[in-house]
Design an enzyme around this catalytic site. Sequence first.
Site, mmCIF file in Angstrom:
data_model
loop_
_atom_site.group_PDB
_atom_site.id
_atom_site.type_symbol
_atom_site.label_atom_id
_atom_site.label_comp_id
_atom_site.label_asym_id
_atom_site.label_seq_id
_atom_site.Cartn_x
_atom_site.Cartn_y
_atom_site.Cartn_z
ATOM 1 N N LYS B 83 4.142 -66.283 -64.767
ATOM 2 C CA LYS B 83 5.425 -66.353 -64.070
ATOM 3 C C LYS B 83 5.765 -64.969 -63.517
ATOM 4 O O LYS B 83 5.422 -63.948 -64.134
ATOM 5 C CB LYS B 83 6.495 -66.809 -65.077
ATOM 6 C CG LYS B 83 7.840 -67.190 -64.498
ATOM 7 C CD LYS B 83 8.753 -67.707 -65.632
ATOM 8 C CE LYS B 83 10.126 -68.127 -65.143
ATOM 9 N NZ LYS B 83 10.935 -68.677 -66.261
ATOM 10 N N SER B 158 13.119 -72.993 -65.118
ATOM 11 C CA SER B 158 12.851 -72.057 -64.040
ATOM 12 C C SER B 158 11.375 -71.745 -63.849
ATOM 13 O O SER B 158 10.985 -71.194 -62.821
ATOM 14 C CB SER B 158 13.606 -70.748 -64.286
ATOM 15 O OG SER B 158 13.109 -70.114 -65.454
ATOM 16 N N SER B 182 13.268 -73.394 -69.940
ATOM 17 C CA SER B 182 12.578 -73.061 -68.693
ATOM 18 C C SER B 182 11.068 -73.259 -68.711
ATOM 19 O O SER B 182 10.436 -73.269 -67.656
ATOM 20 C CB SER B 182 12.887 -71.622 -68.283
ATOM 21 O OG SER B 182 14.134 -71.586 -67.631
#
Lengths: 102, 491, 509
Positions: B83, B158, B182
Amino acid sequence: MQPRLITTLAIPQSGLVTEEEIESVSKLVRIKVADHREHVEKVRDMINFFDMLDSAGVEDDELVMDDVPVSRLREDAHESFGGLSGYVRQYRDGYVRVPKMD
Amino acid sequence: MNHSSIIRASALEYVRGVTSGEFTAEEFLSETLSHIEEAEARYNAYLHVEDGQKLLARAREIDRGIKSGQKVGLLAGMPVSIKDNICMRGSRTTCGSRMLEGFVAPYDATAVSRLHAEGGIIVAKANMDEFAMGLTTEFSAYGPSRNPWNTGYVPGGSSGGSAAATAAFECVASLGSDTGGSVRNPASFCSVVGYKPTYGLVSRHGLVSYANSIEQIGPIARTVSDAALVLGVIAGRDEHDDTTADAAAADCGYLEGIEGGIEGMRVGIVDEMTEGADPEVARAVERASKDLEAAGASCERISLDMVGYSVPSYYTITAAEAASNLARYDNLRYGYDLSVDGYEFNSYVAEARGRFGPEVTRRMILGGYVSSAGHAGRYYLKALKVRAKLTREVADAFASSYDILMAPTVPILPFRIGEKSDDPVSLFMVDLNTVTANLTRRPAVSVPYAVSAGGLPIGVQMMADSMQDKTLLRAARALEKRRAPLPEVPD
Amino acid sequence: MSRDGGSGSGGADGTAAPRPVIGLEIHCQMTSLKSKLFCPCRADYRGMGPNENVCPVCMGMPGTLPRLNAEAVRKGTMIAMALGCAIPERISFFRKNYFYPDLPKNFQITQLDMYGDTCIGGRGSILVDGGAVGIRRVQLEEDPGRMIYEGASARNRISLVDYNRAGTPLVEIVTEPDFEGPRQLRLFLQMLSDMVENLGVCNPALEGAMRADANVSLEGGNRVEIKNISSFHDLEKAVVFEIARQEAQHSRDLEVVQETRHWDAARKITIPSRLKEEEKGYRYLLEADIPWVRIDAETVESLRSRMPESVSEKRERFVSLYMIPPQVADVLSSDKLYSDLFDAARTDRNARELANIITTDLMGLVMAAAATAPAADRDAADGGDAQKKKRDDAASDVISVDGLRELADAVASGNMARNSAKQALHEMAKTGKSFAEVSSEMDLGLVSDESELLGVVQSVISEEPQAAKQASSNPNTVNYLVGKVMQKTRGKADPQVTLDLLKRCLSEG
């Protein structure tokens, strides 16, 4: 479809948060906001939603925190990172230039 | 395995295949890279793909190592992604924000150096909601990612880029971060496994903070065992993060005993997390509990009163911490080009920070409000106390009756891009089932369980007590083994 | 308790002004540590180029976490104990959120007693000049970076930041408003300065290592904070000025405004701070990146045993164990440089002579040497305290511990007269030679050879017939003759041998 949960947890609309308050908080966190009204309604909704905390009955609860002994901490020794030039914006002689203070 | 499908291998299949000479690391990587090029046009899962030539050179090195019988690490050249809020030395780390458009990290996150040490090849930085605030990836400053099961739908967030990339075979596994769901939420929406470790199991050194008291880096993979393999690589005490647990507690062998089954375990299905769920989602959880009973577990319903207060507590704490954690982005030491000439300090900083997207701006205003002198007692302190009480309630449930707490990962099915992005409070409720694990620092996992009539994935969440990560993985593996076969992700 | 300076000026109507109330906030850098509070960069940044002593942690780069320095916790606990504070079971850290260019994270990690007593020390008390000064709390926190301004006019002035200092460990000591006057203030600061040096926490001689803000009010009146005070010397002046200013206001029946004032060192006055009062919205948050730290009984005990003795304990030891006169012990114990030298060179036998040599001769020599030494380049920007640093360097140039011990041994064992020892010390300091070299070259040793002394003794007897006659009946007269022999030999005659020889010669007639 709307899950039932959302309606059961419907929030009180106290609407106590003023536009001025939100404007002053955005100054406090140093963000220029072009149009406060864009945020006012949403932030107000969110804060009204948080008012639910009032009914959680936790006034007498104590905070619980993890702890460690001193021996778990970093021992005092010097180690050089070798500088940050190339990663940090430098002005002259290695200084970082900042805007003037009022 | 034929040429076009080798990249569909699980992590364990990859390691077996590459070390037995079935294919080379270079072949696998090269296939992956060309697939990325083609897939990215549809999914926008990545913000930045690393230099292919350098990666391939690394893969060849691994291949030479395998041939000459040297140690090549547990991952043996496996292509993984991370990420974009995880720092990698010399690589751009934008956190999905225009605020950090020009930021190049001067150091490796501990998770990154551990991936590298075990022969992992990090191919790309994955798309995300700006500074991890969101659960759809629509709040990325670089455009939303799309759900590989249906590109009109959000992949969750996310860590939506990580989940989409893993589901679409753009990597074998990915690292996301989980502040309130997330990792698990996009894993559920994309039908992959998403694992949120016990707080302190994985070092946060190099993870750009959003709400540092509750977040963890966690693996996203296509199978439970794959997640366990990656977790074993990144977990463990780190001197760069004082909140990491001692080595003894963070035992690395997460694959060990993972096939041990669920027989004799007691599973509680949390009322507050299932009552309001979409009927298709609720039915899936019911079937899952039958599967587990068939495998020898005992399942019963349990009520956790404080769960009802978890979401406001979660948003209060995260907003307050975010306002503080993101204060450092004043654009003075690093960031994007904006001359300081003619500005006074405060006006410069406010101007520079005008680059934050609307969601981040809103949450920082919110955070400033709930932690300000006049309101901290009513909001921030009360939220901390709710967290403490919720933690006690959950700890009691584990101590007295249950090994596992189960619920839908997300109470609703994946939704269309744009459908909810304008209604923050209704989005809050999507987090209802995931935030409890973060607030109480317990480990939790989302296991793909079913696909809805409309072809959208449904995940089941399992949660265990602190440091019971091995038990949790064993239970998740048992569910994965028992579930009805899942369809392949559409091409 | 005495009060002086700034007190007592009566009001216009003849009533005395209310008594002044003074409190202090002292920031002391832990310059003796090897690394910063939360990262392994140097704790003492002095002499380094701009932004050389930085890393991703102290620069507040994204993704970095503070790594608390264990030794800072230990030393902070020791300071708290020395100030008579209660040590909490657990300490915690908080973020003080505000935007400033010298603050890389735009928050400062500090300590508070927000959720229970979790600062490193609190509720202490210490006797100063016969009066108790309360210590409200002792806390650990990080120093910000340093701002530098370039350019002549305000218009084209450029602000630059050097973050080398950012993250330097500070211990902040907040007193109760218990000070009754500048004298007590001065004594407290001296005591504190000795204490942190003695505990091996801080070298107070380094510029900016110890800084203080003061709160001043007249009893019942509004409180004024004075900031921007660069030395303890100025602190006293600032407080004296501020008390006088408030008393003058009071005498004219004007209310003292509650405000922050800055000390203008050039004009020697306090002036209202031009800067707007920073919004009080610090939005204190728990610092979740640092776990709470247990300070268990075992830790406290082991720290207590590690604590060097305090100045008063040291003085007591010097007097009772080595029979050193109290005035000498006062001087010796209050100065770490000399008390360390004393303890290093001391034997049971030489202690008294050693104390004498250090306080009557060595201190003067070192002072003179320091005055002529060039300024060390690292501290080119001399504060008043930099002298002390130079002095420390000068002391090791003047004499070694071994040299000092040999010198004191020689006097204590009667092999060298005090006068000669003084000469030997000067010679050693001047030439850098060893004691053995100096004593042989300069012929400073005692003359104890009878044949050598006999001639001198005989000439004294013949020169002093009167005294020689009385000597057989009056012992004081013998001593007078010994003195004469000493004069003739310039102090080098062995007193015992001389006495024996005199007695023999006189009885022989």
